[in-house]
Design a protein around this motif. Sequence first.
Motif, PDB file in Angstrom:
ATOM      1  N   SER A 180      -1.509   4.518  -5.903  1.00 23.26           N
ATOM      2  CA  SER A 180      -2.031   3.340  -5.202  1.00 23.26           C
ATOM      3  C   SER A 180      -2.865   2.483  -6.140  1.00 23.26           C
ATOM      4  O   SER A 180      -3.512   3.016  -7.049  1.00 23.26           O
TER       5      SER A 180
ATOM      6  N   ILE B 200       4.753   6.037   2.581  1.00 22.21           N
ATOM      7  CA  ILE B 200       4.656   7.269   3.372  1.00 22.21           C
ATOM      8  C   ILE B 200       5.404   7.066   4.699  1.00 22.21           C
ATOM      9  O   ILE B 200       6.182   7.914   5.137  1.00 22.21           O
TER      10      ILE B 200
ATOM     11  N   ASP C 122       0.973  12.959  -3.099  1.00 22.28           N
ATOM     12  CA  ASP C 122       0.293  11.679  -2.940  1.00 22.28           C
ATOM     13  C   ASP C 122      -0.901  11.640  -3.892  1.00 22.28           C
ATOM     14  O   ASP C 122      -1.899  12.329  -3.676  1.00 22.28           O
TER      15      ASP C 122
ATOM     16  N   ALA D 155      -1.696  15.619  -0.681  1.00 16.75           N
ATOM     17  CA  ALA D 155      -2.467  14.613  -1.427  1.00 16.75           C
ATOM     18  C   ALA D 155      -3.256  15.373  -2.487  1.00 16.75           C
ATOM     19  O   ALA D 155      -3.962  16.325  -2.180  1.00 16.75           O
TER      20      ALA D 155
ATOM     21  N   SER E 292      -5.202   0.802  -4.694  1.00 15.69           N
ATOM     22  CA  SER E 292      -6.349   0.551  -3.811  1.00 15.69           C
ATOM     23  C   SER E 292      -7.637   1.208  -4.269  1.00 15.69           C
ATOM     24  O   SER E 292      -8.707   0.833  -3.810  1.00 15.69           O
ATOM     25  N   LYS E 293      -7.536   2.211  -5.117  1.00 23.80           N
ATOM     26  CA  LYS E 293      -8.728   3.013  -5.423  1.00 23.80           C
ATOM     27  C   LYS E 293      -9.272   2.663  -6.810  1.00 23.80           C
ATOM     28  O   LYS E 293     -10.121   1.793  -6.926  1.00 23.80           O
TER      29      LYS E 293
ATOM     30  N   TYR F 298      -4.825  14.248   4.654  1.00 22.52           N
ATOM     31  CA  TYR F 298      -5.005  12.827   4.962  1.00 22.52           C
ATOM     32  C   TYR F 298      -4.345  12.539   6.322  1.00 22.52           C
ATOM     33  O   TYR F 298      -3.142  12.793   6.508  1.00 22.52           O
TER      34      TYR F 298
ATOM     35  N   ASN G 213      -7.703  13.885   0.437  1.00 24.88           N
ATOM     36  CA  ASN G 213      -8.644  13.087   1.234  1.00 24.88           C
ATOM     37  C   ASN G 213      -8.572  13.644   2.651  1.00 24.88           C
ATOM     38  O   ASN G 213      -7.466  13.714   3.187  1.00 24.88           O
TER      39      ASN G 213
ATOM     40  N   GLY H 152       0.855  -1.178   0.000  1.00 27.56           N
ATOM     41  CA  GLY H 152       0.000   0.000   0.000  1.00 27.56           C
ATOM     42  C   GLY H 152       0.896   1.234   0.000  1.00 27.56           C
ATOM     43  O   GLY H 152       2.087   1.146   0.350  1.00 27.56           O
ATOM     44  N   SER H 153       0.349   2.354  -0.415  1.00 28.50           N
ATOM     45  CA  SER H 153       1.198   3.558  -0.402  1.00 28.50           C
ATOM     46  C   SER H 153       1.483   4.009   1.030  1.00 28.50           C
ATOM     47  O   SER H 153       2.437   4.732   1.282  1.00 28.50           O
ATOM     48  N   LEU H 154       0.681   3.538   1.985  1.00 28.34           N
ATOM     49  CA  LEU H 154       0.958   3.835   3.398  1.00 28.34           C
ATOM     50  C   LEU H 154       2.378   3.407   3.781  1.00 28.34           C
ATOM     51  O   LEU H 154       3.068   4.081   4.552  1.00 28.34           O
TER      52      LEU H 154
ATOM     53  N   ALA I 179      -2.977   9.072  -4.561  1.00 28.64           N
ATOM     54  CA  ALA I 179      -3.729   7.822  -4.363  1.00 28.64           C
ATOM     55  C   ALA I 179      -5.001   7.813  -5.224  1.00 28.64           C
ATOM     56  O   ALA I 179      -5.463   6.757  -5.652  1.00 28.64           O
ATOM     57  N   TYR I 180      -5.565   8.999  -5.447  1.00 30.66           N
ATOM     58  CA  TYR I 180      -6.790   9.112  -6.271  1.00 30.66           C
ATOM     59  C   TYR I 180      -6.471   9.661  -7.663  1.00 30.66           C
ATOM     60  O   TYR I 180      -7.354  10.158  -8.360  1.00 30.66           O
TER      61      TYR I 180
ATOM     62  N   ARG J 284      -3.145  -4.653  -1.148  1.00 34.30           N
ATOM     63  CA  ARG J 284      -2.126  -3.782  -0.548  1.00 34.30           C
ATOM     64  C   ARG J 284      -0.936  -3.564  -1.490  1.00 34.30           C
ATOM     65  O   ARG J 284       0.161  -4.083  -1.300  1.00 34.30           O
ATOM     66  N   VAL J 285      -1.184  -2.781  -2.530  1.00 29.50           N
ATOM     67  CA  VAL J 285      -0.096  -2.416  -3.438  1.00 29.50           C
ATOM     68  C   VAL J 285      -0.136  -0.918  -3.706  1.00 29.50           C
ATOM     69  O   VAL J 285      -1.139  -0.379  -4.173  1.00 29.50           O
ATOM     70  N   GLY J 286       0.952  -0.260  -3.360  1.00 30.43           N
ATOM     71  CA  GLY J 286       1.135   1.143  -3.716  1.00 30.43           C
ATOM     72  C   GLY J 286       2.485   1.271  -4.387  1.00 30.43           C
ATOM     73  O   GLY J 286       3.287   0.326  -4.396  1.00 30.43           O
TER      74      GLY J 286
HETATM   75  C1  LIG Z   1      -4.581  10.302   0.268  1.00 30.45           C
HETATM   76  C2  LIG Z   1      -4.324   8.857   0.540  1.00 30.45           C
HETATM   77  N1  LIG Z   1      -3.081   8.390   0.491  1.00 30.45           N
HETATM   78  C3  LIG Z   1      -2.804   7.106   0.731  1.00 30.45           C
HETATM   79  C4  LIG Z   1      -3.803   6.213   1.052  1.00 30.45           C
HETATM   80  C5  LIG Z   1      -3.431   4.801   1.371  1.00 30.45           C
HETATM   81  O1  LIG Z   1      -3.521   4.026   0.252  1.00 30.45           O
HETATM   82  P1  LIG Z   1      -2.991   2.518   0.236  1.00 30.45           P
HETATM   83  O2  LIG Z   1      -4.192   1.666   0.308  1.00 30.45           O
HETATM   84  O3  LIG Z   1      -2.262   2.419  -1.082  1.00 30.45           O
HETATM   85  O4  LIG Z   1      -2.069   2.319   1.386  1.00 30.45           O
HETATM   86  C6  LIG Z   1      -5.125   6.638   1.111  1.00 30.45           C
HETATM   87  C7  LIG Z   1      -6.196   5.686   1.472  1.00 30.45           C
HETATM   88  O5  LIG Z   1      -7.311   6.005   1.734  1.00 30.45           O
HETATM   89  C8  LIG Z   1      -5.400   7.998   0.859  1.00 30.45           C
HETATM   90  O6  LIG Z   1      -6.640   8.465   0.940  1.00 30.45           O
END
Ligand SMILES: Cc1ncc(COP(=O)(O)O)c(C=O)c1O
Length: 361
Positions: free
Chosen positions: A213, A90, A185, A154, A215-216, A111, A158, A85-87, A187-188, A224-226
């Motif tokens: 990411s 980060i 970031d 971001a 994930s979206k 975020y 978010n 995940g991108s988490l 992610a979206y 769980r891939v970022g």
């Molecule tokens: C702005 C932002 N960055 C990162 C993430 C985390 O994404 P990931 O599922 O790739 O860890 C999210 C998830 O909601 C997000 O909203």
Amino acid sequence: MIPPKPHVAAMDAYALADLTPPPGKPLISFCQNESFRPPSPRAAKAAASAALDQHLYPDPDWTALRNAIGKVHNIDPAQIICGNGSLDLIGCLARAYLGPGDAALAPAHAYPFFRTATLSAGARFDTAPERELTADADALISAVMFDTRIIFVANPGNPTGTRIPRSELIGLRQALADDVMLVIDEAYGEFADHLNEPVFDMVALDNTVVLRSFSKAYGLAGARVGWGLFPPAITGNVRKLLNPNNVSAASQVAAIAALEDQTYMRETCAMTAGIRDRFCAQIAGLGLTALQSFTNFALIRFASPEAAQSADSHLRSEGVFLRPQGGAGLPDCLRATIGVADDMALAASLLKDWINKEGRS
Ligand SMILES: Cc1ncc(COP(=O)(O)O)c(C=O)c1O
């Protein structure tokens, strides 16, 4: 008993969504910004085919996945790092570049994980004002302190769902000293790709990282891939901190297959945007404010924190969960992930019932 490090003892745990439905009701969750659509069938098939090889560790270099990402985005695979995940990325950036005596900066309603990652590295987390719940590059530049090391933006944001144009991000980067890293970031990002404002080339300006990411838009939150595009000088340091073998083999092949089905992903983005914009129009018709969103969620603003809480309780009593935003400094807002059209219609009609019952918005 061993005491934790003081900065860990002082920080709050990352607030997770409450997903416990009321007794006897099924849960309809609009809480987690997951895709309402499963991933491309090709991704599901690829993940299933990896099941027989689970006695083997995954590729720690994500070679095929990096090549597939590089091909889709026309970027150098050597500068890509993949995360759980991108988490994951980060967190590693924070640990590599922040510590006691340093600070990270982000827009006021950023975020929340940016804050968690910063505090967990023992650094201070600062915020800069936004303009109409949108990141403001000038305000970020003014808020930079002598000890600011990372700025997290971001884009789209978010929980706001709003975005700033590429030109503002470039202006921000140009105003920053070389020893301040800008982390964009995305992610979206796929939900705004139609605007044709890619920022991957900003990584060449150095000290700039772009994260994405699966994930979206790709619907692979559970895999769980970022990934991120990093300047070479940063890549090595982030990699030192990653858990080796951080992305499972099934997830790597699923992400590759999802990338190879761009048509499906684009269709998901278009369907999401259509349902989202209809939902936002319905919300506006009720006298509530729904921010213009470039994501797979909508932020609904109420007249007061009490009104938001009352609406939330009403929906929850029916098993319909939106995400309260007090933790992001927006206690007068609820965030609704875009679900299937029928579920969105249900959420809108429950909000209408609440307004009729309470006589307020
Ligand atoms: C702005 C932002 N960055 C990162 C993430 C985390 O994404 P990931 O599922 O790739 O860890 C999210 C998830 O909601 C997000 O909203």
